[in-house]
Scaffold this active site. Sequence first.
Site, PDB file in Angstrom:
ATOM      1  N   CYS A 114       0.847  -1.036   0.099  1.00 46.09           N
ATOM      2  CA  CYS A 114       0.085   0.170  -0.225  1.00 46.09           C
ATOM      3  C   CYS A 114       0.852   1.470   0.034  1.00 46.09           C
ATOM      4  O   CYS A 114       0.474   2.438  -0.554  1.00 46.09           O
ATOM      5  CB  CYS A 114      -0.921   0.009   1.229  1.00 46.09           C
ATOM      6  SG  CYS A 114      -2.260  -1.167   1.141  1.00 46.09           S
ATOM      7  N   HIS A 250      -3.309   7.587   1.839  1.00 49.30           N
ATOM      8  CA  HIS A 250      -3.755   6.111   1.169  1.00 49.30           C
ATOM      9  C   HIS A 250      -5.060   5.857   1.880  1.00 49.30           C
ATOM     10  O   HIS A 250      -5.405   6.181   2.903  1.00 49.30           O
ATOM     11  CB  HIS A 250      -2.751   5.227   1.749  1.00 49.30           C
ATOM     12  CG  HIS A 250      -3.303   3.802   1.568  1.00 49.30           C
ATOM     13  ND1 HIS A 250      -3.737   3.248   0.239  1.00 49.30           N
ATOM     14  CD2 HIS A 250      -3.409   2.836   2.393  1.00 49.30           C
ATOM     15  CE1 HIS A 250      -4.253   2.053   0.688  1.00 49.30           C
ATOM     16  NE2 HIS A 250      -3.841   1.614   1.692  1.00 49.30           N
ATOM     17  N   ASN A 280      -9.970  -0.070  -0.446  1.00 45.95           N
ATOM     18  CA  ASN A 280      -8.741   0.187  -0.473  1.00 45.95           C
ATOM     19  C   ASN A 280      -8.052  -0.545  -1.804  1.00 45.95           C
ATOM     20  O   ASN A 280      -8.218  -1.566  -1.882  1.00 45.95           O
ATOM     21  CB  ASN A 280      -8.278  -0.615   0.907  1.00 45.95           C
ATOM     22  CG  ASN A 280      -6.690  -0.670   0.980  1.00 45.95           C
ATOM     23  OD1 ASN A 280      -5.985  -0.351   0.253  1.00 45.95           O
ATOM     24  ND2 ASN A 280      -6.249  -0.991   1.995  1.00 45.95           N
TER      25      ASN A 280
END
Length: 323
Positions: A114, A250, A280
């Site tokens: 990520c 993020h 996500n």
Amino acid sequence: MTIRATVKGVGHYLPDRVVPNAEFEAIIETSDEWIRSRSGIEQRHFAAEGQMTSDLATRAAVAALADAGLVAGDIDAIIVATSTPDLTFPSVATMVQAALGMTRGYAFDVQAVCAGFVYALTTANALILSGQANRALVIGAETFSRLMNWKDRGTCVLFGDGAGALVLEASDGAGTAADRGILSADLNSDGRFRDILYVNGGTSTGTTGHLVMEGKEVFRHAIEKLAETAHHALEKAGLTPDDVDWIVPHQANIRIIEGTAKRMQVSMDRVIVTVQDHGNTSAASIPLALSVGKARGQIKPGDLLVTEAIGGGLAWGSVVLRW
Ligand code: UT7
């Protein structure tokens, strides 16, 4: 005179299929209410059968090139941040290179889960500053739907597919924080925490594997580490949170996004939030948020942006850039 890697274009691509929370109610013990209240996610996009990470990455790259008014032949380097490559090798970046019809320059992937886009941006910046590239395409692209264990309600509702891309170009700057382009970066990892977020496949099993996560533990690290890395990156640029026009975080969980903004003492009206629409998307989430933020009219030329991300490794970091 200082060389700065400045943003010339941005673009994104989301697969057509939109999956609302309600779809999960039929396959696992969950509810739209739980997913919304614990994560902020309302829907996510899933790639179609046969639609690969490289396809998403190429669509985002084409959009970013068009936004920059450039063609593939103008690009010296392609860096793709991904943890869901079509194949173990070659890199997704070389697949994008071929799909764009680009026969010169070089292309490679960066894998920091990520945090991948923050790592890729920092790498592209270093290549531009050292004269190894004049223009670079930096892409975050993922198909995390392919890593889901559909029986694990603690993870399968959280992730989505998508891609975003930036075109960076070497420009002259004055060497001050008023310059446009990447101003500073802060990268970190700590492999002691590799077991709280990982995929249980690879060469050790001969399978692709599924994502495994201790959500609460990752949450705890995120709250602690994201504001810290953003502060470090701002400090390196001689800036403070007061100077920030937009935090572009993020997009994993609205509670993490809000917690980080609070720690940085930046109000939520200065935070780009897309988690409700995309879920996500790992390394794709920051370039997607940049592209959507610009399209919404939020991010404007000259704005000071701070990106921050954390994911498997653990790996985390932050980039400060002036749009
Ligand atoms: O991008 C990479 C980084 N990843 C992240 O940043 C994710 C970080 N973690 C998180 O975002 C949160 O920890 C989650 C959203 C994953 C979970 O939220 P939480 O508030 O930490 O919930 P929890 O894991 O403590 O679970 C609370 C309860 C549990 O039930 P019990 O044990 O209290 O009876 C879970 O079994 O919620 C249950 N639960 C669910 N219930 C309905 C877990 N998943 C679900 C679900 N639907 N999908």
